[in-house]
Design a protein around this motif. Structure first.
Motif, mmCIF file in Angstrom:
data_model
loop_
_atom_site.group_PDB
_atom_site.id
_atom_site.type_symbol
_atom_site.label_atom_id
_atom_site.label_comp_id
_atom_site.label_asym_id
_atom_site.label_seq_id
_atom_site.Cartn_x
_atom_site.Cartn_y
_atom_site.Cartn_z
ATOM 1 N N VAL A 5 0.913 -1.222 0.014
ATOM 2 C CA VAL A 5 -0.061 0.578 0.062
ATOM 3 C C VAL A 5 0.565 1.053 -0.069
ATOM 4 C CG1 VAL A 5 -1.565 1.084 1.449
ATOM 5 C CG2 VAL A 5 -1.783 -0.864 1.281
ATOM 6 N N PHE A 6 0.771 2.565 -0.657
ATOM 7 C CA PHE A 6 1.117 3.671 -0.816
ATOM 8 C C PHE A 6 0.235 4.112 -0.212
ATOM 9 C CE2 PHE A 6 3.328 7.363 -2.403
ATOM 10 C CZ PHE A 6 4.024 7.115 -2.293
ATOM 11 N N ASP A 7 0.597 4.830 0.985
ATOM 12 C CA ASP A 7 0.146 5.608 1.580
ATOM 13 C C ASP A 7 0.153 7.300 1.969
ATOM 14 O OD1 ASP A 7 -1.490 7.873 3.608
ATOM 15 O OD2 ASP A 7 -1.832 5.872 5.245
ATOM 16 N N SER A 8 -0.479 7.758 1.050
ATOM 17 C CA SER A 8 0.841 9.220 0.919
ATOM 18 C C SER A 8 0.876 10.222 2.414
ATOM 19 C CB SER A 8 0.326 10.290 -0.140
ATOM 20 O OG SER A 8 -1.358 10.414 0.455
ATOM 21 N N ASP A 9 0.343 9.643 3.412
ATOM 22 C CA ASP A 9 0.684 10.312 4.432
ATOM 23 C C ASP A 9 1.720 9.174 5.396
ATOM 24 O OD1 ASP A 9 -1.165 12.190 4.453
ATOM 25 O OD2 ASP A 9 -3.237 11.051 5.305
ATOM 26 N N SER A 10 2.156 8.916 5.126
ATOM 27 C CA SER A 10 3.557 8.147 6.035
ATOM 28 C C SER A 10 4.735 9.204 5.726
ATOM 29 C CB SER A 10 3.828 6.719 4.629
ATOM 30 O OG SER A 10 2.897 6.032 4.816
ATOM 31 N N PRO A 11 5.711 8.851 6.542
ATOM 32 C CA PRO A 11 6.418 9.726 6.277
ATOM 33 C C PRO A 11 7.421 10.119 5.545
ATOM 34 C CG PRO A 11 6.379 7.789 8.442
ATOM 35 C CD PRO A 11 5.280 8.027 7.118
ATOM 36 N N ARG A 12 8.136 11.152 4.973
ATOM 37 C CA ARG A 12 8.109 11.125 3.878
ATOM 38 C C ARG A 12 9.772 10.729 4.094
ATOM 39 N NH1 ARG A 12 4.201 12.313 2.425
ATOM 40 N NH2 ARG A 12 3.419 13.939 2.295
ATOM 41 N N ASP A 13 10.677 10.555 4.658
ATOM 42 C CA ASP A 13 12.278 10.109 5.000
ATOM 43 C C ASP A 13 12.248 8.544 4.992
ATOM 44 O OD1 ASP A 13 10.859 9.856 7.593
ATOM 45 O OD2 ASP A 13 12.377 10.819 8.894
ATOM 46 N N GLU A 14 10.609 7.932 4.891
ATOM 47 C CA GLU A 14 10.580 6.256 5.068
ATOM 48 C C GLU A 14 10.862 5.687 3.984
ATOM 49 O OE1 GLU A 14 7.354 2.905 5.297
ATOM 50 O OE2 GLU A 14 6.960 4.689 6.943
ATOM 51 N N PRO A 15 12.175 5.223 3.891
ATOM 52 C CA PRO A 15 12.393 4.737 2.695
ATOM 53 C C PRO A 15 11.635 3.860 2.027
ATOM 54 C CG PRO A 15 14.085 3.708 4.191
ATOM 55 C CD PRO A 15 12.733 4.687 5.119
ATOM 56 N N ARG A 16 10.776 3.697 0.237
ATOM 57 C CA ARG A 16 10.361 2.975 0.163
ATOM 58 C C ARG A 16 10.812 2.020 -1.452
ATOM 59 N NH1 ARG A 16 4.282 6.605 0.523
ATOM 60 N NH2 ARG A 16 5.171 7.781 2.225
ATOM 61 N N LEU A 17 10.399 0.641 -1.371
ATOM 62 C CA LEU A 17 11.213 0.486 -2.565
ATOM 63 C C LEU A 17 10.565 1.169 -3.835
ATOM 64 C CD1 LEU A 17 12.055 -2.061 -3.504
ATOM 65 C CD2 LEU A 17 10.412 -3.533 -3.864
ATOM 66 N N ILE A 18 12.091 1.213 -4.988
ATOM 67 C CA ILE A 18 11.704 1.599 -6.376
ATOM 68 C C ILE A 18 12.576 0.246 -7.707
ATOM 69 C CG2 ILE A 18 11.937 4.169 -5.656
ATOM 70 C CD1 ILE A 18 14.291 4.358 -7.241
ATOM 71 N N ILE A 19 12.643 0.936 -8.358
ATOM 72 C CA ILE A 19 13.091 0.480 -9.913
ATOM 73 C C ILE A 19 13.638 1.116 -10.621
ATOM 74 C CG2 ILE A 19 12.795 -1.496 -11.247
ATOM 75 C CD1 ILE A 19 10.097 -2.496 -9.807
ATOM 76 N N ARG A 20 14.310 1.230 -10.969
ATOM 77 C CA ARG A 20 15.389 1.846 -12.085
ATOM 78 C C ARG A 20 16.487 1.528 -12.596
ATOM 79 N NH1 ARG A 20 19.185 5.414 -7.650
ATOM 80 N NH2 ARG A 20 20.864 3.852 -7.428
ATOM 81 N N ARG A 21 16.645 1.849 -13.527
ATOM 82 C CA ARG A 21 17.926 0.976 -14.934
ATOM 83 C C ARG A 21 18.576 2.576 -13.841
ATOM 84 N NH1 ARG A 21 17.157 -2.876 -17.755
ATOM 85 N NH2 ARG A 21 15.591 -2.901 -19.392
#
Length: 168
Positions: A5-21
Motif C-alpha cells: 500500500v502506498f499511503d501519501s501520509d506516510s513519513p517522507r523519510d521512510e525508505p520505499r522500494l523503487i525500481i530503476r535502470r
C-alpha cells in the motif's frame, strides 16, 4: 516481488522500494520519498507535474497494490479494478551535498474515477507499461496518461474501525 500500500501520509523519510535502470542493469532499492527543495529549509518535492515535461534520464517505478488519499476530510483507498498491482512513474536524483539519493512521483490529470476526489493523480502504470517507462521505448505523452474510466475500485477507509483493531 510483492507490492504494498502506498499511503501519501506516510513519513517522507521512510525508505520505499523503487525500481530503476542503473549502469545498464535494472535494480531494486529503497530510497526516501522527496527531492531536495530549491530553498534551504524548504519542503521536499514529493510529486512533479508531468505535462509538457521531458524525463530523458533518472526514471524509476514505485510498485504499489493500492494508494490512499484524503479528500474532504475522509480517507479513501484506490486499487485497480482488476485486483492487480501497478507502478507509479517516478524520477530519482543522486545524492547531493546536503540531500540523500531520493525520488519523486509524477502526477497527471486525474482519470474519471479519481476526478471526484482530486483533479490530479499520481501517474499509474499497469505492469505491461513498466518497460516503456524505464526504457523510453514510447513517447512520454503515450505512457503518462490517465487510465480509462472504471480502472479503479474505490473504497472509503473508516478510521474508527482501524483504531478499534489496534486496541485489541
Amino acid at each position: 516481488m510483492s507490492a504494498t500500500v502506498f499511503d501519501s501520509d506516510s513519513p517522507r523519510d521512510e525508505p520505499r522500494l523503487i525500481i530503476r535502470r542503473y549502469g545498464g542493469d535494472v535494480e531494486m532499492l529503497k530510497l526516501p520519498w522527496g527531492l531536495q527543495p530549491k530553498e534551504p529549509g524548504g519542503r521536499p518535492f514529493t510529486v512533479v507535474r508531468a505535462e509538457d515535461r521531458s524525463f530523458p534520464s533518472h526514471r524509476c517505478l514505485v510498485p504499489a497494490s493500492e494508494f490512499r488519499h484524503r479528500s474532504q476530510g475522509k480517507n479513501y483507498s484506490f486499487r485497480l479494478a482488476s485486483g492487480d498491482w501497478f507502478y507509479f512513474a517516478g524520477i530519482w536524483r543522486p545524492a547531493g551535498r546536503d540531500w540523500p539519493e531520493a525520488y519523486a512521483i509524477l502526477t497527471i490529470r486525474a482519470n474519471d474515477d479519481i476526478a471526484p476526489y482530486h483533479d490530479r493523480q499520481m501517474a499509474v502504470l499497469r505492469r505491461d507499461q513498466r518497460s516503456a517507462w524505464l526504457d523510453m521505448t514510447r513517447p512520454e505523452h503515450e505512457v503518462l496518461r490517465p487510465l480509462p474510466k472504471d480502472s479503479f475500485r474505490i473504497s472509503r477507509l473508516h478510521q474508527g474501525r482501524a483504531q478499534a483493531e489496534f486496541a485489541i
